[in-house]
Design an enzyme around this catalytic site. Sequence first.
Site, mmCIF file in Angstrom:
data_model
loop_
_atom_site.group_PDB
_atom_site.id
_atom_site.type_symbol
_atom_site.label_atom_id
_atom_site.label_comp_id
_atom_site.label_asym_id
_atom_site.label_seq_id
_atom_site.Cartn_x
_atom_site.Cartn_y
_atom_site.Cartn_z
ATOM 1 N N SER A 171 0.884 -1.160 0.000
ATOM 2 C CA SER A 171 0.000 0.000 0.000
ATOM 3 C C SER A 171 0.927 1.216 0.000
ATOM 4 O O SER A 171 1.723 1.401 0.924
ATOM 5 C CB SER A 171 -0.895 0.006 1.246
ATOM 6 N N SER A 172 0.836 2.039 -1.041
ATOM 7 C CA SER A 172 1.799 3.130 -1.231
ATOM 8 C C SER A 172 1.697 4.187 -0.134
ATOM 9 O O SER A 172 0.734 4.229 0.640
ATOM 10 C CB SER A 172 1.579 3.796 -2.591
ATOM 11 N N GLN A 173 2.700 5.069 -0.091
ATOM 12 C CA GLN A 173 2.694 6.176 0.856
ATOM 13 C C GLN A 173 1.472 7.057 0.584
ATOM 14 O O GLN A 173 1.246 7.499 -0.541
ATOM 15 C CB GLN A 173 3.975 6.985 0.719
#
Length: 366
Positions: A78-80
């Site tokens: 899950s990206s920043q």
Amino acid sequence: MEDARRRYLDLIRSDGVEFSATLAGAFAAVPREIFVPDGFHRRDGRRVVPADRDYLATVYSNDVLVTKMDGDVPVSSSSQPSLMAAMIEGLAVRPGMRVLEIGAGTGYNAALLATLGAQVTTVDVQPDVASRARSALARAGLPGVRVETADGYTGGPPERYDRIIVTVGVAGVSPLWLDRLDPGGRIVVPVEHAGTHPVLDVRPGLMSARVVCAAGFMSASGPLTARHPRSHPPAAVALDGLTETSPARWRPSLDARAYRDLWYAAGAWHPRSSHASIAGRESSYLAILDDTGEAGSVVLADGAILASGESAERYTAVGIALADRWWALGRPPMTAWRVGLALGGDPAAPIWAPSSWTLDPITPGG
């Protein structure tokens, strides 16, 4: 939870992202923990599971949550959140739009888009990743998302879209994505540049792009990461034997954002620009690598140059020239660059890759 999500929004904003009240509402409404039910790895490698006391605090931090590893290599996450916010804002999505997402990840990004009113198709080449994203989206009660297992290069089902967003690092744009776009569409995509993946806003037609923001992503596989005529060298794992060959030239040192701007300019101007680790230091640095990829020069945030190898003097001069050129031009931000794209890569599965860079004029005092 209300306090945690309020703090979450503050953390996203504190990273310099300006996002709409509508998008802020989506971040506040979509429970991120639903998308990491089995836990995750933090950036430092530590495993976090739901039973840990700091689980929710970490979930609602402005950081990447790694959800799948291949040995020591992260392959899904899950990206920043601040990066997701910047990319979604750049997408300019409106209710009712059809959005194709390349790289399903946990499903969280697709959930945010669906909460904004988009009809989302998200594809991932990894069947287990797609399955977990599908389950998480069902638990979140978001029917406006379809998850497909497909090679990102193909774009999945041959349907039409208003927007395409790519959440994995690539070397260029698949022509098959362009075939999916309706007139007036746009693609927001992180494209390799000097060892990083700055996000581009690609406008079909003239095949040009603008830089949205700095980023670093896990790389895709297959033709989407093929080498092309303007490819930069792969990152150097660690450069040994570096010595200071030119002293600091700036006081104070560049902050992180300005250093990334310098890095982008170096990549536009010199084909051997990349990034390197330095033994004993945690960060990665702008490097200009020699033909071996194991030596060259490093430009630090204060303008000092470290160099190694038989051509240390030559690569020191290159590092100085790049830094001084950027400074003399008024320290242009990466968002001032226009990027031209040309077909390259694997002839059997070509990509539209960066081929030219033009710098917009800098307004005095701007």
